[in-house]
Design an enzyme around this catalytic site. Structure first.
Site, PDB file in Angstrom:
ATOM      1  N   CYS A  79       0.840  -1.201   0.000  1.00  0.00           N
ATOM      2  CA  CYS A  79       0.000   0.000   0.000  1.00  0.00           C
ATOM      3  C   CYS A  79       0.880   1.257   0.000  1.00  0.00           C
ATOM      4  CB  CYS A  79      -0.985  -0.033   1.162  1.00  0.00           C
ATOM      5  SG  CYS A  79      -2.337   1.175   0.977  1.00  0.00           S
ATOM      6  N   HIS A 185      -3.964  -4.440  -0.107  1.00  0.00           N
ATOM      7  CA  HIS A 185      -3.550  -4.989   1.189  1.00  0.00           C
ATOM      8  C   HIS A 185      -3.652  -6.514   1.153  1.00  0.00           C
ATOM      9  CE1 HIS A 185      -3.227  -1.312   3.650  1.00  0.00           C
ATOM     10  NE2 HIS A 185      -4.169  -0.830   2.869  1.00  0.00           N
ATOM     11  N   GLU A 187      -2.942  -8.559   3.475  1.00  0.00           N
ATOM     12  CA  GLU A 187      -3.417  -9.049   4.771  1.00  0.00           C
ATOM     13  C   GLU A 187      -4.930  -8.937   4.907  1.00  0.00           C
ATOM     14  OE1 GLU A 187      -2.916  -4.632   5.436  1.00  0.00           O
ATOM     15  OE2 GLU A 187      -1.928  -6.210   4.248  1.00  0.00           O
TER      16      GLU A 187
END
EC number: 4.3.2.10
Length: 207
Positions: A79, A185, A187
């Site tokens: 990011c 992202h 995650e």
């Protein structure tokens, strides 16, 4: 061992937890003198480009990251972390970046948007990828989770390994030798994101 760079601007715990889900131990590291002890670096980031560079500067991390990059060990920016890899950003003024990838970071050009589109670009969207070790085992087109108002422009299109459409097509993943970055992202991107992180753990530089 993989280090997640701690410069007080990032979702460090969630990134570390994502690596834990794939069975990879990581260290959250805030001491730039120790970077060289690791095999790989993760540069996360949430917030403004200028603030992030100032935090890196205050902690003596800029040169340490550049030295790590010069050693040909792999770096992955996530990011804002991906954006910091570039030479500059126009977010809230002109700010110098790490300069590890040639190009700059610009605001979305909303004049090209349909009325229904808003900034920030937030939510699930498709990434169309070139063949690269980061995307091994993934379809050429896959969904990932995005939250951002600025995007990268590569000077060399060869460095752009992922593209996403939001109003127009933009670079959403980059790679130049051992330097890699993804705008979404991982995650927050479930199995697809975890696969990208897993691929990074397996990445071996060719040099």
């Amino acid at each position: 061992m993989i280090a997640i760079v701690d410069y007080n601007m990032g979702n460090l715990a969630s990134v570390q937890n994502a690596f834990a889900k794939i069975g990879t131990q990581t260290v959250i590291e805030g001491d730039p003198k120790k970077f060289k002890e690791y095999d790989k670096l993760i540069l996360p980031g949430v917030g403004a480009f200028g603030d992030a560079m100032e935090h890196l500067r205050e902690r003596g991390m800029i040169e340490a990251i550049k030295e790590f990059a010069a050693s040909t060990k792999p770096i992955l920016g996530i990011c804002l972390g991906m954006q910091l890899l570039f030479e500059s950003s126009e977010e809230f003024g002109e700010h110098e970046g790490l300069g590890l990838i040639k190009g700059k970071v610009v605001a979305f050009d909303t004049s090209k948007f349909e009325e229904t589109l808003k900034v920030p670009h937030m939510g699930w969207n498709r990434m169309f990828t070139k063949e690269h070790p980061l995307f091994e085992g993934l379809d050429e087109e896959h969904y990932l989770y995005f939250v951002h108002s600025y995007h990268a422009l590569c000077d060399d299109e060869k460095d752009s390994i992922g593209r996403t459409f939001y109003g127009y097509e933009f670079t959403s993943a980059v790679a130049h030798d051992n330097i890699m970055g993804i705008q979404p992202h991982p995650e927050k991107s479930h199995d697809n994101g975890l696969k990208i992180l897993e691929n990074f753990t397996k990445y071996r530089n060719l040099k």
